[in-house]
Design an enzyme around this catalytic site. Structure first.
Site, PDB file in Angstrom:
ATOM      1  N   LYS A  47       0.807  -1.193   0.000  1.00  0.00           N
ATOM      2  CA  LYS A  47       0.000   0.000   0.000  1.00  0.00           C
ATOM      3  C   LYS A  47       0.857   1.267   0.000  1.00  0.00           C
ATOM      4  O   LYS A  47       0.383   2.359  -0.257  1.00  0.00           O
ATOM      5  CB  LYS A  47      -0.890   0.023   1.256  1.00  0.00           C
ATOM      6  N   GLY A  48       2.135   1.072   0.326  1.00  0.00           N
ATOM      7  CA  GLY A  48       3.018   2.216   0.574  1.00  0.00           C
ATOM      8  C   GLY A  48       3.162   3.197  -0.578  1.00  0.00           C
ATOM      9  O   GLY A  48       3.379   4.384  -0.362  1.00  0.00           O
ATOM     10  N   GLU A 103       7.920   2.735  -6.031  1.00  0.00           N
ATOM     11  CA  GLU A 103       8.004   2.261  -4.652  1.00  0.00           C
ATOM     12  C   GLU A 103       8.066   3.425  -3.676  1.00  0.00           C
ATOM     13  O   GLU A 103       8.509   4.521  -4.031  1.00  0.00           O
ATOM     14  CB  GLU A 103       9.264   1.397  -4.478  1.00  0.00           C
ATOM     15  N   ASP A 107      14.694  -0.595   1.360  1.00  0.00           N
ATOM     16  CA  ASP A 107      15.516  -0.800   2.547  1.00  0.00           C
ATOM     17  C   ASP A 107      16.566  -1.857   2.209  1.00  0.00           C
ATOM     18  O   ASP A 107      17.640  -1.530   1.715  1.00  0.00           O
ATOM     19  CB  ASP A 107      14.613  -1.210   3.715  1.00  0.00           C
ATOM     20  N   LYS A 135      17.204   3.756   1.642  1.00  0.00           N
ATOM     21  CA  LYS A 135      18.047   3.654   2.838  1.00  0.00           C
ATOM     22  C   LYS A 135      19.417   3.109   2.468  1.00  0.00           C
ATOM     23  O   LYS A 135      19.558   2.437   1.436  1.00  0.00           O
ATOM     24  CB  LYS A 135      17.379   2.728   3.854  1.00  0.00           C
ATOM     25  N   VAL A 157      10.943   5.139   9.361  1.00  0.00           N
ATOM     26  CA  VAL A 157      10.227   6.374   9.035  1.00  0.00           C
ATOM     27  C   VAL A 157       8.759   6.085   8.690  1.00  0.00           C
ATOM     28  O   VAL A 157       8.408   4.973   8.288  1.00  0.00           O
ATOM     29  CB  VAL A 157      10.896   7.129   7.859  1.00  0.00           C
ATOM     30  N   ARG A 169       0.031   6.680   7.355  1.00  0.00           N
ATOM     31  CA  ARG A 169       0.248   6.701   5.901  1.00  0.00           C
ATOM     32  C   ARG A 169      -0.171   8.047   5.304  1.00  0.00           C
ATOM     33  O   ARG A 169       0.367   8.487   4.295  1.00  0.00           O
ATOM     34  CB  ARG A 169      -0.570   5.594   5.215  1.00  0.00           C
TER      35      ARG A 169
END
Ligand code: 5GP
Ligand code: MG
Length: 183
Positions: A47-48, A103, A107, A135, A157, A169
Site C-alpha cells: 500500500k506504501g 516504490e 531498505d 536507505k 520512518v 500513511r
C-alpha cells in the site's frame, strides 16, 4: 494534515511536504524525457506507494497507464526475507511493455529485487524502478534504481504512504516517530 495535528507523535521531520513536491516535479521531468514517444505503464506496490503514485502520475506531462500489485514478504520480524508472495497481481499483460515500478522506500532491496526479476520474466520491453526514499542498506544489493527521490538514514520512518501499524500513511511528510508511540 500537518505536524500540529499529530501532537507529540513526531520526533523529527526528515523530508518536508514542499521538498517532496519539488522533487516529484524533477523526477517527473526525467521520466517524461526518458520515455518520450513511448507508452509507459507505471506499477505501484501497495500500500506504501499510493501517495507517490498519485502525485508522480499527476506531475507527468504524458498520459500513462497505472496498475497495482500487492506483495508480502515471507517470514516474521521487521526484516524482509526476500521470499515474496503475490497478494494481488497486475491486471495488465506486460509483454513488450515499458514498465516503471514505483516504490515508497527501498531498505534491504530484497522485495524489489524479486519483483524486478518477476516482472522482467513476463516479457516486458523494459523494467525500471522509481523510489521516493532509499536507505543505505540498499547499496548492498545489485539493483539498478533509475529514479530516487531522497536518501534517508537507517531509521524507521513513517508518512507519505509509509505506516507504523497501518497508521500515519496519510501524513504528508516523512518523519520519525517519538519513542512513546512504540510503547
Ligand atoms: P526491503 O527493501 O527491505 O525488501 O523492504 C522494503 C519494504 O519494507 C518497504 O516497501 C516498506 O514496506 C518496508 N519498510 C522499509 N523501511 C521502512 C521504514 O522505515 N518505514 C516503514 N514504514 N516501512 C519500511
Ligand atoms: Mg513497499
Amino acid at each position: 494534515m500537518d505536524q500540529q495535528d499529530l501532537g507529540t507523535d513526531i520526533e523529527k521531520v526528515l523530508v518536508a511536504e514542499a521538498q517532496i513536491k519539488h522533487r516529484l516535479t524533477e523526477l517527473a521531468a526525467d521520466i517524461d524525457r526518458d520515455y518520450a514517444g513511448e507508452d509507459l505503464l507505471i506499477v505501484g506496490v501497495l500500500k506504501g506507494a499510493v501517495m507517490v503514485m498519485a502525485d508522480l502520475a499527476r506531475a507527468l506531462h504524458s498520459p500513462v497507464r497505472m496498475d497495482w500489485m500487492a506483495v508480502s514478504s515471507y517470514g516474521s520480524g521487521t526484516k524482509s526475507s526476500g521470499v515474496v508472495r503475490i497478494l494481488k497481481d497486475l491486471d495488465t499483460d506486460l509483454k513488450d511493455q515499458h514498465v516503471l515500478i514505483v516504490e515508497d522506500i527501498i531498505d534491504s532491496g530484497l522485495t524489489l529485487s524479486w519483483l524486478l526479476a518477476n516482472l522482467k520474466s513476463r516479457g516486458a520491453a523494459s523494467v525500471e524502478i522509481c523510489t521516493m526514499l532509499r536507505k543505505p542498506e540498499a547499496a548492498k544489493v545489485e539493483i539498478d534504481v533509475r529514479y530516487v527521490g531522497f536518501e534517508v538514514p537507517n531509521e524507521f520512518v513513517v508518512g507519505y504512504g509509509l505506516d507504523y501499524a497501518e497508521k500515519y500513511r496519510n501524513v504528508p511528510f516523512v518523519a520519525t516517530l517519538a519513542p512513546h508511540v512504540y510503547s
